[in-house]
Design a protein around this motif. Structure first.
Motif, short mmCIF file in Angstrom:
data_model
loop_
_atom_site.label_atom_id
_atom_site.label_comp_id
_atom_site.label_asym_id
_atom_site.label_seq_id
_atom_site.Cartn_x
_atom_site.Cartn_y
_atom_site.Cartn_z
N ILE A 1 0.82 -1.22 0.00
CA ILE A 1 0.00 0.00 0.00
C ILE A 1 0.86 1.27 0.00
O ILE A 1 0.36 2.34 -0.32
CB ILE A 1 -1.01 0.01 1.17
N MET A 2 2.14 1.14 0.36
CA MET A 2 3.09 2.25 0.25
C MET A 2 4.39 1.70 -0.35
O MET A 2 5.35 1.40 0.36
CB MET A 2 3.36 2.91 1.60
N VAL B 1 4.64 7.25 -0.65
CA VAL B 1 3.86 7.07 -1.89
C VAL B 1 2.78 6.01 -1.63
O VAL B 1 3.05 4.81 -1.68
CB VAL B 1 4.76 6.65 -3.07
N MET B 2 1.57 6.45 -1.34
CA MET B 2 0.46 5.54 -1.08
C MET B 2 -0.26 5.21 -2.38
O MET B 2 -0.39 6.07 -3.27
CB MET B 2 -0.53 6.17 -0.11
N ARG C 1 0.96 4.39 9.29
CA ARG C 1 0.70 3.70 10.54
C ARG C 1 -0.30 4.41 11.45
O ARG C 1 -0.41 4.11 12.64
CB ARG C 1 2.02 3.45 11.27
N GLY C 2 -1.03 5.31 10.86
CA GLY C 2 -2.05 6.03 11.63
C GLY C 2 -3.36 5.29 11.68
O GLY C 2 -3.60 4.31 10.96
N ILE D 1 13.81 11.03 10.07
CA ILE D 1 13.60 11.37 8.66
C ILE D 1 12.74 10.31 7.97
O ILE D 1 11.75 10.61 7.30
CB ILE D 1 14.94 11.56 7.93
N GLY D 2 13.11 9.04 8.15
CA GLY D 2 12.35 7.95 7.53
C GLY D 2 10.93 7.87 8.07
O GLY D 2 9.98 7.65 7.31
N ASN D 3 10.78 8.06 9.36
CA ASN D 3 9.44 8.03 9.95
C ASN D 3 8.57 9.16 9.43
O ASN D 3 7.36 8.99 9.21
CB ASN D 3 9.55 8.12 11.48
N ALA D 4 9.15 10.31 9.23
CA ALA D 4 8.40 11.46 8.71
C ALA D 4 7.93 11.20 7.28
O ALA D 4 6.80 11.55 6.91
CB ALA D 4 9.24 12.72 8.79
N TYR D 5 8.81 10.61 6.46
CA TYR D 5 8.41 10.25 5.09
C TYR D 5 7.20 9.31 5.13
O TYR D 5 6.23 9.47 4.39
CB TYR D 5 9.56 9.56 4.36
N ARG D 6 7.30 8.29 5.99
CA ARG D 6 6.21 7.31 6.10
C ARG D 6 4.91 7.96 6.56
O ARG D 6 3.82 7.59 6.12
CB ARG D 6 6.63 6.22 7.10
N ALA D 7 5.04 8.96 7.44
CA ALA D 7 3.85 9.63 7.96
C ALA D 7 3.31 10.71 7.03
O ALA D 7 2.18 11.17 7.21
CB ALA D 7 4.18 10.24 9.33
#
Length: 391
Positions: free
Chosen positions: A68-69, A74-75, A110-111, A182-188
């Motif tokens: 899904i990402m 990118v979703m 992950r929300g 940084i990676g977590n922010a991209y994912r979020a």
């Protein structure tokens, strides 16, 4: 459509008591009614070189996140990604999948909004899917905004497992570093500065966590939902969660913690990719070493669905465990830990969730066919069998 009935015979069958031997399975209405050594002219006969084994029960798989990402931030459409996930599960022999859906204060992947969407789509599409999809709710311990909805998910029976995860503490620590999160922010899907603000705000409420976890644990116990504690670092930390009713230590970070859980009558689940690679991708304890020490009872796909099959064979080839005992880690034991007494074994009364596996020289073992409740959901075999048709 009613589950099919048929007889299936194989020269190599992985039965609970071992060793591998010929057997004929009588399948009626999707369940194994009889297992016999004798053959019958009416049985569908598998090629001699194939191994017939129980399908996998996967307690923790979050590889669906990559569908899904597919790239950070990118979703794609949830339906497209989850349908692809379903086909991957069938091709890798996973008939029962517990998706590790993270229920976090983070926005994005992950929300709670994404988690809600995943659950809603899988529920609506269930009759079209190959695998049986269940939810392993990974509750982020500082997600106070999502607490009430998590309680409703438990009380209405929408989840099959509940895990307690604390990634917030590390995220808050990383927020104080120049390149943190940084990676977590991209994912979020938010700027790094904004993610760090959210992480620090969540961590500031740490004193409220124990009360929230007690509410969740009480609700899960009342509903009979098994609970897991994620990434326990010490025996004392594990015992804190065991006191809440957790019966599974998920990815404990060291032998001492894993040994404590097993010695006190609980299950320990580790990642099958850890076995496949020979080490943890996070630099933590080796799953193979825990298995050799008798301190791991379950393997999960974690982030890579093919790892379940490969890990079982690797353990057998390395003489860590006989194949039938290695298979318990990926079928019988996870089914038991999840409260699913009707699967995980080739035995009378169990669901006909089965795999046909090829083991050609010079090639990794691979799934040739997968059946869920007696119905073929992957592979070209049995198209001529009585009642055997695609889902």
């Amino acid at each position: 459509m009613a589950p099919p009935s048929m007889r299936l015979r194989a020269h190599r069958v992985l039965l609970p008591e071992g060793p591998i031997r010929p057997a004929t399975l009588t399948i009626e209405q999707g369940f194994i009614q009889e297992v016999t050594e004798g053959g019958t002219s009416k049985a569908v006969l598998l090629p001699e070189d194939l191994l017939l084994a129980p399908a996998f029960v996967d307690l923790h798989g979050d590889a669906f996140e990559r569908q899904i990402m597919p790239r950070p931030g990118v979703m794609v459409d949830l339906g497209v990604g989850l349908l692809d996930t379903d086909r991957q599960l069938a091709a890798n022999g996973i008939a029962t999948a517990f998706h590790g859906v993270t229920w976090s204060w983070e926005p994005g992947l992950r929300g709670t909004a994404t988690g809600r969407g995943v659950m809603d789509w899988l529920n609506a599409a269930s009759r079209h899917l190959c695998a049986e999809h269940r939810i392993h709710l990974r509750f982020e311990t500082h997600n106070f905004a999502g607490l009430d909805e998590a309680l409703r998910l438990i009380e209405t029976g929408r989840i099959g497992l509940l895990a307690f995860n604390d990634h917030t503490s590390k995220m808050a620590a990383d927020a104080l570093k120049p390149s943190g999160n940084i990676g977590n922010a991209y994912r979020a899907g938010v700027p790094v500065a904004r993610f760090n603000e959210l992480a620090l705000a969540a961590a500031a409420r740490s004193t409220e966590v124990p009360a929230a976890l007690k509410l969740l644990a009480a609700a899960a116990l009342a509903r009979g939902i098994p609970m897991l504690a994620h990434d326990s670092e010490t025996p004392e930390e594990w015992r804190t969660f065991a006191a809440l009713g957790c019966g599974v230590a998920e990815f404990p970070l060291n032998l001492e913690t894993a040994r404590t859980a097993v010695d006190e009558g609980h299950d320990v689940v580790m990642g099958a990719p850890n076995v496949l690679r020979g080490k943890s991708h996070m630099g933590w304890v080796s799953a193979e070493s825990l298995i050799a020490a008798g301190a791991c009872t379950i393997l999960a796909s974690d982030y890579y669905y093919p790892a379940l099959l490969q890990a079982a064979f690797r353990l057998a080839q390395g003489k860590i465990l006989p194949l039938e005992r290695a298979w318990d880690l990926v079928s019988r034991n996870p089914a038991r830990a999840a409260g699913l007494k009707d699967r995980g074994r080739i035995a009378t009364g169990c669901r006909a969730d089965l795999l046909a596996i090829a083991t050609p020289p010079g090639m990794p073992p691979h799934v040739i066919a997968t059946w869920r409740q007696g119905r073929p959901v992957f592979g070209p075999l049995l198209h001529g069998a009585e009642g055997a048709s695609g889902r």
